[in-house]
Each structure stands twice: as C-alpha cells, then as structure tokens.
Design a protein around this motif. Structure first.
Motif, PDB file in Angstrom:
ATOM      1  N   SER A  10       0.818  -1.218   0.000  1.00  0.00           N
ATOM      2  CA  SER A  10       0.000   0.000   0.000  1.00  0.00           C
ATOM      3  C   SER A  10       0.843   1.255   0.000  1.00  0.00           C
ATOM      4  O   SER A  10       0.329   2.362  -0.165  1.00  0.00           O
ATOM      5  CB  SER A  10      -0.939   0.005   1.211  1.00  0.00           C
ATOM      6  N   GLY A  11       2.165   1.113   0.201  1.00  0.00           N
ATOM      7  CA  GLY A  11       3.069   2.251   0.158  1.00  0.00           C
ATOM      8  C   GLY A  11       3.065   3.035   1.457  1.00  0.00           C
ATOM      9  O   GLY A  11       2.598   2.581   2.496  1.00  0.00           O
ATOM     10  N   GLY A  12       3.584   4.252   1.397  1.00  0.00           N
ATOM     11  CA  GLY A  12       3.664   5.090   2.589  1.00  0.00           C
ATOM     12  C   GLY A  12       4.783   4.659   3.514  1.00  0.00           C
ATOM     13  O   GLY A  12       5.750   4.010   3.106  1.00  0.00           O
ATOM     14  N   LYS A  13       4.652   5.018   4.776  1.00  0.00           N
ATOM     15  CA  LYS A  13       5.669   4.679   5.761  1.00  0.00           C
ATOM     16  C   LYS A  13       5.776   3.167   5.924  1.00  0.00           C
ATOM     17  O   LYS A  13       4.791   2.443   5.728  1.00  0.00           O
ATOM     18  CB  LYS A  13       5.327   5.313   7.111  1.00  0.00           C
ATOM     19  N   PRO A  14       6.960   2.659   6.311  1.00  0.00           N
ATOM     20  CA  PRO A  14       7.078   1.224   6.581  1.00  0.00           C
ATOM     21  C   PRO A  14       6.112   0.792   7.671  1.00  0.00           C
ATOM     22  O   PRO A  14       5.794   1.563   8.586  1.00  0.00           O
ATOM     23  CB  PRO A  14       8.530   1.069   7.043  1.00  0.00           C
ATOM     24  N   VAL A  15       5.652  -0.432   7.584  1.00  0.00           N
ATOM     25  CA  VAL A  15       4.810  -0.991   8.637  1.00  0.00           C
ATOM     26  C   VAL A  15       5.625  -1.114   9.920  1.00  0.00           C
ATOM     27  O   VAL A  15       5.169  -0.768  11.007  1.00  0.00           O
ATOM     28  CB  VAL A  15       4.254  -2.366   8.220  1.00  0.00           C
ATOM     29  N   VAL A  16       6.849  -1.609   9.786  1.00  0.00           N
ATOM     30  CA  VAL A  16       7.780  -1.680  10.908  1.00  0.00           C
ATOM     31  C   VAL A  16       9.140  -1.196  10.431  1.00  0.00           C
ATOM     32  O   VAL A  16       9.629  -1.642   9.393  1.00  0.00           O
ATOM     33  CB  VAL A  16       7.920  -3.119  11.455  1.00  0.00           C
ATOM     34  N   ASP A  17       9.725  -0.282  11.161  1.00  0.00           N
ATOM     35  CA  ASP A  17      11.075   0.191  10.881  1.00  0.00           C
ATOM     36  C   ASP A  17      11.802   0.209  12.224  1.00  0.00           C
ATOM     37  O   ASP A  17      11.647   1.137  13.020  1.00  0.00           O
ATOM     38  CB  ASP A  17      11.044   1.588  10.262  1.00  0.00           C
ATOM     39  N   ALA A  18      12.550  -0.860  12.489  1.00  0.00           N
ATOM     40  CA  ALA A  18      13.149  -1.057  13.808  1.00  0.00           C
ATOM     41  C   ALA A  18      14.648  -1.237  13.674  1.00  0.00           C
ATOM     42  O   ALA A  18      15.100  -2.141  12.970  1.00  0.00           O
ATOM     43  CB  ALA A  18      12.527  -2.276  14.487  1.00  0.00           C
ATOM     44  N   GLY A  19      15.419  -0.388  14.329  1.00  0.00           N
ATOM     45  CA  GLY A  19      16.857  -0.524  14.190  1.00  0.00           C
ATOM     46  C   GLY A  19      17.647   0.281  15.204  1.00  0.00           C
ATOM     47  O   GLY A  19      17.113   1.179  15.874  1.00  0.00           O
ATOM     48  N   PHE A  20      18.915  -0.050  15.310  1.00  0.00           N
ATOM     49  CA  PHE A  20      19.807   0.657  16.212  1.00  0.00           C
ATOM     50  C   PHE A  20      20.223   2.004  15.620  1.00  0.00           C
ATOM     51  O   PHE A  20      20.483   2.107  14.427  1.00  0.00           O
ATOM     52  CB  PHE A  20      21.066  -0.179  16.479  1.00  0.00           C
ATOM     53  N   THR A  21      20.285   3.016  16.473  1.00  0.00           N
ATOM     54  CA  THR A  21      20.858   4.294  16.090  1.00  0.00           C
ATOM     55  C   THR A  21      22.251   4.442  16.703  1.00  0.00           C
ATOM     56  O   THR A  21      23.039   5.276  16.272  1.00  0.00           O
ATOM     57  CB  THR A  21      19.967   5.459  16.551  1.00  0.00           C
TER      58      THR A  21
END
Length: 406
Positions: free
Chosen positions: A240-251
């Motif tokens: 469906s596009g747009g923002k990721p459903v999940v965007d999980a990561g170390f900064t």
C-alpha cells in the motif's frame, strides 16, 4: 550448541517485543551487493553468503539506542481507550509488560538496550521525562514504570527469560530476521540490495520479496553488520506504500560487555510491587505470548495474525470450531467458522463503533456479504454468517477465497 541458541532466542524476547505478522522466506538469490554513491564500499557478497554470515553470528553482548516506528494503517485508538476506561479499575499493575509494551505497535519510540548473553537483558522505553524499564536477570524479570512508581516482578523458567508454557515473539532485528529466513520454498526472492551505514556501522542490505501476487508485503529489508553478521535494522514495507509498517533498528550500538550493575534492580522506596502469576499453563497471567494450541498449527506466514484480530481461541485446523489453511507461502489464508452470526457494529458502544467503522469496509459476492477489517499487512474478512478469513493478503484475495467456497 543448539540448546544455547534456543535459550538465547527465547531470552531475547525481553529486548524489544513488537507485533508483526511473521513471513516465510524461500529462494535465495545470488545477486551480489553493489555500493551506491555515499554508501560504504564493501566486498561483494551474495545473498547465500550473507545469510550464512547471519547464521554464524554469535553476538552475546551489546548496548545501545534503538528506534522503532510502526504504522499498521489503523485509526486512532485514543477515543476507544478513553471510552473503555483504558483498563481503569482492573487492578492490574501499570508496570505489567503484557500491557505496557503494546505501546510499541503504534507510533515511534526510543529505547535503550543492554544484553549480556541469554541470562541478562534490559530495555528502557523513554517517553519524555518518564521511563519504563524491563530487566531480565537470571531467574527474575523486573519491570518499573517511573510515571506511576509501580513495579512488576515475575519468575522465569530456569533463568531462560521465558514463563512455562509461553512462546516468545520476535523482538530484536536478529529474531525478526530469523523468522523471515527459517522457512524455505519457491515463493520468495532474496537478494543483496547494496550497502548502508546503520548506527555508524558498515552494513549489507538483505532484501526479501514475495514472488506471489496478492500478498500485502512489498518487501522485508534487513541491514546486516558487515563485521559481526548481527542484524542492525529490520524494515517491513507494505504494497500500500507510505511509511514502513515496521522500521526497527539501532541508532547507536556497542558490542562490548555491559557492566553487571546495568541489570541490577531494587524497587524504589514507596513503589507498589505486583507479583506475576508463576508457571500458569499457556502463559496466562504472565508476559504476553502465544497460548499454544491452534497458533502452533498455523503456517509461519500467519503466526500472530489471529491474535491481532482477537481470534486467539481457535481450536484446531479441522474446520470444526477451528480453522482451515488455504493456499501457501505469502498468500496463506486461515479460515475460521465461528458457527454464529457476525456481531453488529451498530450495537457496540459509540467509541467502539466509530473505531470499527473506520477499520472495516462492507463487501459482498457469491459468498453473501460481510466486512473486511483492514491493516497495512494483516486483513480479515468476517462474513455475516460467521465465517472469518484472515491473512497477510489483500482484501480482494480474501473475497476471492470466500467466493470460491474454500
């Protein structure tokens, strides 16, 4: 050894629990990584080699800052929770992880993480000046909510970070990667999509995409540390596009061993301490997790999907008060027959009715009529005569399955 790996996998559920639909992975592409302008220039590697690098990774210690953003495409819960009293008066502790960590399924959150092998992990959820900490140290799990000054304490099964009868959910990028990579078949393309900088580390990008049409999953991307093979970031994108459903990561990440004091906990003076139920079969009264039974029989692509729609009571895979499995791979659908007419949303409380109306679309076809309840990944069709079709597939795929009388 396999036992230690299992213990580490189970224990890591306390690091960053998130609710996402599991997906199955399959055919391994042989496309090597090619660095784009501005990305780190790393030796070429194939998807097969990168997967082997992940599998060989044995990261036991780390600390750092973690950012997770989730967008399921759901309407706001604010009015719903307000109208329902948000659990007020239930007597439950505000520090109970089963409730507190559900915040991670929507919005953006910053966490501080620390891990020292399978016996010790700590997560701190930072929300302005308030903090919520979850600590696993040997046989004990402690949770502390600074806003309410409440403490939740629970014993684990032999210090493995898991209550008896309870099944963990994927949490860290490595666990999320494991869920994607542990199945095999011919429904998936896996390639290396270049390189990236994540938390100051050089990383390869592993890209997983469905070959089947009808799936709501556009791609899964896993950023893998070039030096250690540790997954640093996990991104789930919807068609469906747009923002990721999940965007999980170390900064920010440091692989050195955290000080033992990081996992020590003593209840602050005046704090209310609630003891969790120990050893309850199926995980009742403890930290959030599967209760076994029907969920264990679901295909990998649908584990957790029933729980997301409040359908955790399915009894089996035979269609008698349970569910039938339709299709395979990314387009697997679970069919349940409740044997009772679907509830009428206009009879629900006003706040709940508004939420359901925003979530659902009326549909009709050869099967009759019903409502499709939508998210960006998992969708469910509930027919007016009580049948339910659920899967990480498009609404049309659910309607087609119902029309086919499957």
């Amino acid at each position: 050894m396999a036992t230690n790996e299992n213990r580490q996998r189970k224990a890591s559920r306390y690091v960053v629990p998130v609710a996402v639909a599991g997906v199955a992975a399959a055919t391994i592409g042989l496309v090597p990584a090619l660095a784009a302008s501005g990305d780190p220039d790393l030796p070429q590697i194939t998807a097969q080699q990168l997967i082997e690098k992940i599998a060989a990774s044995d990261t036991q210690t780390l600390s750092g800052t973690f950012r997770i953003s989730t967008d399921l495409g759901l309407p706001s819960f604010a009015g719903l929770l307000s109208g329902a009293g948000a659990g007020a008066g239930s007597g439950a502790s505000s520090a109970d992880p089963a409730d507190k960590l559900t915040q991670l399924v929507s919005g953006s959150h910053t966490l501080r993480l620390a891990a020292d092998g399978p016996e010790r992990q700590k997560l701190t959820l930072v929300d302005g000046s308030d903090e919520y900490s979850l600590i696993h140290n040997g046989d004990d799990v402690w949770a502390y909510d600074s806003k309410s000054n409440e403490v939740f304490h629970e014993k684990t099964d032999g210090g493995r970070g898991e209550k008896k009868g309870e099944k963990g959910v994927p949490g860290t990028p490595k666990e999320l990667a494991d869920e994607v990579l542990k199945a095999a078949g011919d429904t998936t393309s896996i390639t290396v999509g270049g390189t990236a900088k994540v938390a100051g580390r050089d990383a390869y990008q592993l890209v997983i995409k469905p070959k089947q049409s009808g799936s709501t999953v556009e791609s899964v991307k896993i950023a893998v540390d070039a030096g250690t093979g540790t997954p640093l970031k996990f991104t789930l994108n919807s068609v469906s596009g747009g923002k990721p459903v999940v965007d999980a990561g170390f900064t920010k990440i440091d692989f050195s061993k955290p000080d033992a004091s990081a996992f020590a906990f003593k209840a602050p003076k005046g704090a209310k301490v609630t003891e969790g139920t120990e050893g309850a079969e199926g995980g009742e009264g403890g930290l959030a997790g599967d209760k076994g039974g029907a969920h264990d029989q679901l295909p990998k692509g649908l584990e957790g999907a029933l729980g997301d729609f409040g359908l955790g009571g399915a009894a089996g895979a035979d269609g008698k008060g349970g569910f039938n499995v339709i299709g395979e791979g990314w387009t697997t659908i679970a069919k349940l027959d409740s044997g009772a007419p679907a509830p009428k949303t206009d009879e629900a409380p006003k706040e709940v009715q508004g939420f359901l109306d925003a979530l659902g679309d009326k549909v009709s076809g050869k099967f009759g009529s019903g409502t499709v309840f939508k998210t960006k990944i998992v969708n469910a069709l509930m027919t007016d005569d009580g049948r339910v079709y659920v899967g990480a597939v498009t609404p049309q795929a659910l309607v087609d399955a119902a029309n086919a009388g499957k």
